[in-house]
Design a protein around this motif. Sequence first.
Motif, short mmCIF file in Angstrom:
data_model
loop_
_atom_site.label_atom_id
_atom_site.label_comp_id
_atom_site.label_asym_id
_atom_site.label_seq_id
_atom_site.Cartn_x
_atom_site.Cartn_y
_atom_site.Cartn_z
N THR A 1 61.60 33.50 -21.86
CA THR A 1 61.30 34.93 -22.06
C THR A 1 62.56 35.78 -22.09
N MET A 2 63.65 35.27 -21.50
CA MET A 2 64.89 36.03 -21.42
C MET A 2 65.80 35.82 -22.62
N LEU A 3 65.45 34.91 -23.53
CA LEU A 3 66.31 34.63 -24.69
C LEU A 3 66.29 35.77 -25.70
N PRO A 4 67.37 35.97 -26.44
CA PRO A 4 67.35 36.96 -27.53
C PRO A 4 66.42 36.49 -28.65
N PRO A 5 65.96 37.42 -29.48
CA PRO A 5 64.95 37.08 -30.51
C PRO A 5 65.34 35.93 -31.42
N ASP A 6 66.60 35.85 -31.84
CA ASP A 6 66.97 34.79 -32.77
C ASP A 6 66.87 33.41 -32.11
N GLU A 7 67.21 33.33 -30.83
CA GLU A 7 67.10 32.05 -30.13
C GLU A 7 65.63 31.68 -29.89
N LYS A 8 64.79 32.68 -29.60
CA LYS A 8 63.35 32.41 -29.47
C LYS A 8 62.78 31.88 -30.78
N ALA B 1 65.84 22.00 -22.22
CA ALA B 1 67.23 21.95 -22.66
C ALA B 1 67.87 23.34 -22.68
N ARG B 2 67.03 24.37 -22.69
CA ARG B 2 67.53 25.74 -22.69
C ARG B 2 67.47 26.37 -21.31
N GLY B 3 67.19 25.56 -20.30
CA GLY B 3 66.94 26.08 -18.96
C GLY B 3 68.16 26.52 -18.19
N ASN B 4 69.32 25.98 -18.52
CA ASN B 4 70.56 26.35 -17.84
C ASN B 4 70.44 26.30 -16.32
N GLY B 5 69.78 25.24 -15.83
CA GLY B 5 69.69 25.07 -14.39
C GLY B 5 68.58 25.85 -13.71
N SER B 6 67.72 26.51 -14.47
CA SER B 6 66.62 27.26 -13.88
C SER B 6 65.70 26.32 -13.11
N PRO B 7 65.17 26.75 -11.96
CA PRO B 7 64.30 25.86 -11.16
C PRO B 7 63.09 25.38 -11.95
N ARG B 8 62.75 24.12 -11.81
CA ARG B 8 61.54 23.56 -12.38
C ARG B 8 61.11 22.39 -11.52
N PHE B 9 59.92 21.87 -11.77
CA PHE B 9 59.39 20.78 -10.96
C PHE B 9 60.22 19.52 -11.19
N ARG B 10 60.83 19.03 -10.14
CA ARG B 10 61.51 17.73 -10.15
C ARG B 10 61.06 17.00 -8.88
N ILE C 1 48.48 27.91 -29.13
CA ILE C 1 48.38 27.83 -27.67
C ILE C 1 49.63 27.18 -27.09
N VAL C 2 50.05 26.08 -27.69
CA VAL C 2 51.23 25.36 -27.19
C VAL C 2 52.47 26.23 -27.31
N ILE C 3 52.66 26.85 -28.45
CA ILE C 3 53.84 27.69 -28.65
C ILE C 3 53.85 28.86 -27.66
N ASP C 4 52.72 29.55 -27.54
CA ASP C 4 52.67 30.70 -26.64
C ASP C 4 52.94 30.28 -25.19
N ARG C 5 52.43 29.13 -24.80
CA ARG C 5 52.65 28.67 -23.43
C ARG C 5 54.11 28.36 -23.18
N LEU C 6 54.74 27.65 -24.11
CA LEU C 6 56.14 27.30 -23.92
C LEU C 6 57.04 28.54 -23.96
N LEU C 7 56.66 29.53 -24.75
CA LEU C 7 57.44 30.77 -24.79
C LEU C 7 57.27 31.59 -23.52
N SER C 8 56.26 31.26 -22.70
CA SER C 8 56.03 32.01 -21.46
C SER C 8 56.90 31.50 -20.31
N TRP C 9 57.63 30.40 -20.51
CA TRP C 9 58.51 29.91 -19.46
C TRP C 9 59.55 30.98 -19.15
N SER C 10 59.88 31.12 -17.87
CA SER C 10 60.70 32.25 -17.42
C SER C 10 62.01 32.37 -18.19
#
Length: 267
Positions: A219-226, A163-172, A207-216
């Motif tokens: 990683t670009m979000l400001p700290p408060d949004e992360k 939902a935070r991807g803003n059109g970023s490429p992902r597997f579809r 593990i789950v949180i760290d993995r989801l936070l590694s999505w490209s």
Amino acid sequence: MTASFATGTNESYDRVRPPYPVDCLAYVHSQVPKSTTPLKIVEIGAGTGIFTRALLSHPEWGMSIGTLRAIEPSDGMRDFWTKCVQDNRCTIVNGTFDDTGVEDGWADLIIIAQAFHWCLDYGKAFTEFARILNKDGAAVLVWNLADREAAGWVAQAQHCIEARGNGSPRFRLEVLRQAFSTPEYTSLFHPQEEKQWAHHGIATEQIVIDRLLSWSYITMLPPDEKAKVVEDIKVILERGDGKAWINKEQGTYQDPHMVRIMISRKK
């Protein structure tokens, strides 16, 4: 793709991404003509070397690889790959799906793991693949994806991130299958062959949180949004819809994934 990961994130990306199951590696190896060994492999979108190292550590692949030329557009990922892949059969250079710099007809096999959804022009990419493959060559596309159909918490966590991807490429899948109907593909390759495997590893909340936070794009979000992302994921994991505990006291549970492989053989 070069600007899609924040500075300093390559180590965490490499650490938290799920491993590839041995069965899928063995299957791809079984699809390669044995007469072509030692293999000349081009791995495009090699990233931090997760799949490269999986190949090198696999008994059958380790003995079959003659030369592996990795292609990766991200400077940071290439640097990390160079540090982590210690094998004199392997090199890495800057390049893209449609500009590899590999000689005509050099490759027995092209492998693209967890990366082809970043391709911007399928026709140009498959034209390049056909150029660098030899007459019996094949391109193998691999994804190791969270299996959102296996458990509610997986689907909810994926949706929270996407939902935070803003059109970023992902597997579809429906989008990717369009690649195989382009004029360039149909004139140069046989119809794709597809196979998939369900598998699971061991998950914990961290593990789950760290993995989801590694999505490209995360990683670009400001700290408060992360921080809001982490809060939302914790709510999902606490609710735990469909969670299959391995050891509840230790906080470990099944981490369901699906490997999907698509093989395209050159005409």
